[in-house]
Each structure stands twice: as structure tokens, then as C-alpha cells.
Design an enzyme around this catalytic site. Structure first.
Site, PDB file in Angstrom:
ATOM      1  N   ARG A 110       0.861  -1.195   0.000  1.00  0.00           N
ATOM      2  CA  ARG A 110       0.000   0.000   0.000  1.00  0.00           C
ATOM      3  C   ARG A 110       0.891   1.238   0.000  1.00  0.00           C
ATOM      4  NH1 ARG A 110      -4.629   0.958  -1.806  1.00  0.00           N
ATOM      5  NH2 ARG A 110      -5.575  -0.717  -0.596  1.00  0.00           N
TER       6      ARG A 110
ATOM      7  N   ARG B 158       1.395  -6.458 -10.001  1.00  0.00           N
ATOM      8  CA  ARG B 158       1.820  -5.881  -8.708  1.00  0.00           C
ATOM      9  C   ARG B 158       1.819  -6.927  -7.594  1.00  0.00           C
ATOM     10  NH1 ARG B 158      -3.050  -2.339  -5.918  1.00  0.00           N
ATOM     11  NH2 ARG B 158      -4.733  -3.855  -6.191  1.00  0.00           N
TER      12      ARG B 158
ATOM     13  N   HIS C  16       0.860   3.594 -10.448  1.00  0.00           N
ATOM     14  CA  HIS C  16      -0.146   4.122  -9.504  1.00  0.00           C
ATOM     15  C   HIS C  16       0.547   4.894  -8.362  1.00  0.00           C
ATOM     16  CE1 HIS C  16      -3.488   4.005  -6.640  1.00  0.00           C
ATOM     17  NE2 HIS C  16      -4.233   3.326  -7.448  1.00  0.00           N
TER      18      HIS C  16
ATOM     19  N   ASP D 112     -11.752  10.498  -7.085  1.00  0.00           N
ATOM     20  CA  ASP D 112     -11.303   9.351  -7.901  1.00  0.00           C
ATOM     21  C   ASP D 112     -11.647   9.670  -9.348  1.00  0.00           C
ATOM     22  OD1 ASP D 112     -11.663   5.711  -7.479  1.00  0.00           O
ATOM     23  OD2 ASP D 112     -10.475   6.939  -8.877  1.00  0.00           O
TER      24      ASP D 112
ATOM     25  N   GLU E  93      -1.550   9.173 -11.062  1.00  0.00           N
ATOM     26  CA  GLU E  93      -1.199   7.897 -11.687  1.00  0.00           C
ATOM     27  C   GLU E  93      -1.043   8.052 -13.202  1.00  0.00           C
ATOM     28  OE1 GLU E  93      -4.333   5.250 -10.301  1.00  0.00           O
ATOM     29  OE2 GLU E  93      -4.447   6.528  -8.502  1.00  0.00           O
TER      30      GLU E  93
HETATM   31  O1  TA6 Z   1      -6.537   4.590  -8.873  1.00  0.00           O
HETATM   32  C1  TA6 Z   1      -7.624   4.781  -8.026  1.00  0.00           C
HETATM   33  C2  TA6 Z   1      -8.208   3.421  -7.679  1.00  0.00           C
HETATM   34  O2  TA6 Z   1      -8.654   2.759  -8.838  1.00  0.00           O
HETATM   35  C3  TA6 Z   1      -9.309   3.631  -6.647  1.00  0.00           C
HETATM   36  O3  TA6 Z   1     -10.592   3.361  -7.196  1.00  0.00           O
HETATM   37  C4  TA6 Z   1      -8.929   2.681  -5.518  1.00  0.00           C
HETATM   38  O4  TA6 Z   1      -9.494   1.429  -5.720  1.00  0.00           O
HETATM   39  C5  TA6 Z   1      -7.406   2.687  -5.664  1.00  0.00           C
HETATM   40  O5  TA6 Z   1      -7.210   2.594  -7.061  1.00  0.00           O
HETATM   41  C6  TA6 Z   1      -6.671   1.654  -4.880  1.00  0.00           C
HETATM   42  O6  TA6 Z   1      -6.923   0.373  -5.374  1.00  0.00           O
HETATM   43  P1  TA6 Z   1      -6.349  -0.892  -4.530  1.00  0.00           P
HETATM   44  O7  TA6 Z   1      -6.797  -2.092  -5.299  1.00  0.00           O
HETATM   45  O8  TA6 Z   1      -4.862  -0.741  -4.511  1.00  0.00           O
HETATM   46  O9  TA6 Z   1      -6.945  -0.758  -3.169  1.00  0.00           O
END
Ligand code: TA6
Length: 293
Positions: free
Chosen positions: A65, A91, A161, A205, A264
Site C-alpha cells: 500500500r 503488482r 499508480h 477518484d 497515476e
Molecule cells: O486509482 C484509483 C483506484 O482505482 C481507486 O478506485 C482505488 O481502488 C485505488 O485505485 C486503490 O486500489 P487498490 O486495489 O490498490 O486498493
């Protein structure tokens, strides 16, 4: 693999996961082989530009994370398979360390991934070859090269990301995307034009489409600005979970949402990339740090 430069070392990181540490002349950085996941970039004399959650897990096969998760070969939920892992398998997979070299102030580390029986049995059953090149220096650059090794066209979504550390997201703003069209994933799926700088007052988002623009993250509480430039990318995603969504994520501290935001670099949705057999594609994110003018 040829020997690594002295400034590049591999050792067990958190959770015992193999971690590459780079101690370059202009910056330091860390990349976990799990996901070829950049978790730290510190230009000399500066705090980390990337954000990592203190609650992140560090387990094989699970995403970390924070830092720069590498989303491939799809973005978000898989369109047809609800059981497929969000943001693809890259990932969550251990990449191979291919090598590293010094180039002046830049330290370049290369990672590789290709299809396997496991990936071919999943939601994207294609043969491919991917390389992730991480450059740790006065700028941080991450390049994702993908080659279609299949005998048919493939469609790829991808994103770097990037989680950026900010003093207070409620005081931050993102410029550079003015006039770009975006889809608000929290509202009706219609295109909206970005009016002025992006400010954060609630969960945010947004998927900006058809934009090659460089984004600038202004962080007044730290009197600094972070530049996110890119090449080979037509989409930019901007995200902050805000309080409720942060509290709902087990690997995200309840109060951490004020200290981060994501810009991102990707090709998602209508910007997905179609590759003919043997065809390749390259996407790069360039992250830089400067005092806030
Ligand atoms: O990039 C934004 C996003 O698509 C959000 O909708 C949220 O889900 C974030 O990515 C994080 O995703 P994850 O699967 O890493 O919790």
C-alpha cells in the site's frame, strides 16, 4: 545477471520480502521485487517523495500500500471476471532482477516479468514480456515496456499508480490538467471538463483521458511541489480515499489519508493499448521535486 554496482544491494526487506536498495550520489530509493514496487525515493537532503502506509502488508503475492504499484494488464476491477485481482496480476507477482548500472547521478535498476502457467490460466491468458526500469537520481523515472509475445492482438491497460507524500491533502492542489476531460468514478460515467486546479475536499477518484499533460502537485504545507511528467501515457488518474474509504481499507491507516494523494500515469479505459503480435509499447513516469514558487 552481471554483478551489481556497489550502490545497489539486495537484502530482505519488511516481511522478509527481497528488497533492492539504491544509495546513489543524488538520491536513494527502494524497490521490492514483489511487483517491481518502488517504495521510496529520497532526493538528497529531502524527505521521501513517495508515501507508504504504515499499515501496508508485506506478504508474497499481495500488493503493498503506497509507493508505485504497477497496474498491468488491466486497471481497476477486471471487466469480465469479478474474481480477478484488482489492477491486474503484475503488482502481486515477484519480478526478476535483471541488472543495474550507474550512469552519472542516475542509478538504473531493471526488472522483468513474463507470462506463466498461472497468468495464462487467469483473466488475461496471453503471452507477454514486460520490463520495468527504475531510475533513481535527481528525478525518479519508472518505465514499463511491454511486448506482445502472443500470436494474436492483445489489449493492455496499465498504470504506474504513484502515491505521493503531502503535508495536508486539504491544502494541496494539482495543476496542469485544466481543460482535460475526466470520468468521475464516484458519479455518473460521463465526461467532465476539468475547471481550474484540482482541489481535494472529499473522496476523489478521477480518470483523465486523452491527456499527455504534466501534472504539478502543489504542497504548500511543505513549501514544495512535485512534478509528474510522462511519456507513452494518455490517461492520468487522481485519487484520494478521504476518511471513510481509508478507514475501510485494512492496509491503510484511518488517519493517513491527509498525508497522501495519487497521480497515476497510465493507459486505461478508452486509452487502453492494442498490441499486434511482436509489437511493444513503452510508458514512463518522471517524478521531480522543486520548491514551491
Ligand atoms: O486509482 C484509483 C483506484 O482505482 C481507486 O478506485 C482505488 O481502488 C485505488 O485505485 C486503490 O486500489 P487498490 O486495489 O490498490 O486498493
Amino acid at each position: 545477471m552481471s554483478s551489481l554496482p556497489q550502490s545497489v544491494t539486495v537484502s530482505p526487506g519488511r516481511g522478509g520480502l527481497p528488497r533492492v536498495r539504491v544509495a546513489g550520489p543524488a538520491a536513494s530509493g527502494e524497490i521490492y521485487l514483489n511487483g517491481a514496487h518502488v517504495t521510496s525515493w529520497r532526493p538528497d537532503g529531502q524527505g521521501d517523495v513517495l508515501w507508504m502506509s504504515a499499515a501496508s502488508g508485506y506478504s508474497p503475492g499481495q500488493p503493498l500500500r503506497g509507493g508505485i504499484p504497477l497496474c498491468f494488464p488491466w486497471f481497476g476491477a477486471h471487466a469480465a471476471d469479478p474474481a480477478a485481482p484488482a489492477h491486474g496480476f503484475a503488482r502481486r507477482t515477484a519480478w526478476d532482477l535483471l541488472g543495474a548500472e550507474e550512469d552519472g547521478d542516475d542509478m538504473r535498476v531493471r526488472f522483468g516479468l513474463h507470462d506463466s502457467a498461472a497468468t495464462r490460466a487467469g483473466a488475461w491468458p496471453h503471452r507477454f514480456e514486460a520490463t520495468c526500469t527504475v531510475t533513481i537520481g535527481p528525478w525518479l523515472s519508472v518505465t514499463l515496456d511491454v511486448v506482445n509475445r502472443d500470436d494474436r492482438d492483445v489489449v493492455v491497460e496499465e498504470a504506474l499508480h504513484t502515491y505521493l507524500s503531502v503535508g495536508d491533502v486539504r491544502e494541496a492542489r494539482v495543476t496542469g490538467l485544466e481543460g482535460a476531460w475526466y470520468i468521475d468514478k464516484l458519479a455518473a460515467p460521463e465526461l467532465v471538463a476539468q475547471d481550474g486546479p484540482i482541489r481535494f475536499t472529499a473522496e476523489t477518484d478521477r480518470v483523465y483521458l486523452g491527456t499527455r499533460a504534466t501534472a504539478l502537485v502543489e504542497d504548500p504545507s511543505r513549501a514544495r511541489a512535485v512534478t509528474v511528467a510522462k511519456s507513452g501515457s494518455a490517461s492520468t488518474v487522481v485519487w484520494n480515499p478521504w476518511a471513510a474509504k481509508a478507514a475501510a481499507m485494512p492496509d491503510f491507516g484511518d488517519d493517513e489519508w491527509t498525508g497522501m494523494l495519487c497521480v497515476e500515469t497510465g493507459n486505461v479505459g478508452v486509452d487502453a493499448v492494442r498490441l499486434a503480435p511482436g509489437e511493444g509499447h513503452q510508458m514512463t513516469a518522471h517524478v521531480g521535486l522543486a520548491p514551491l514558487a
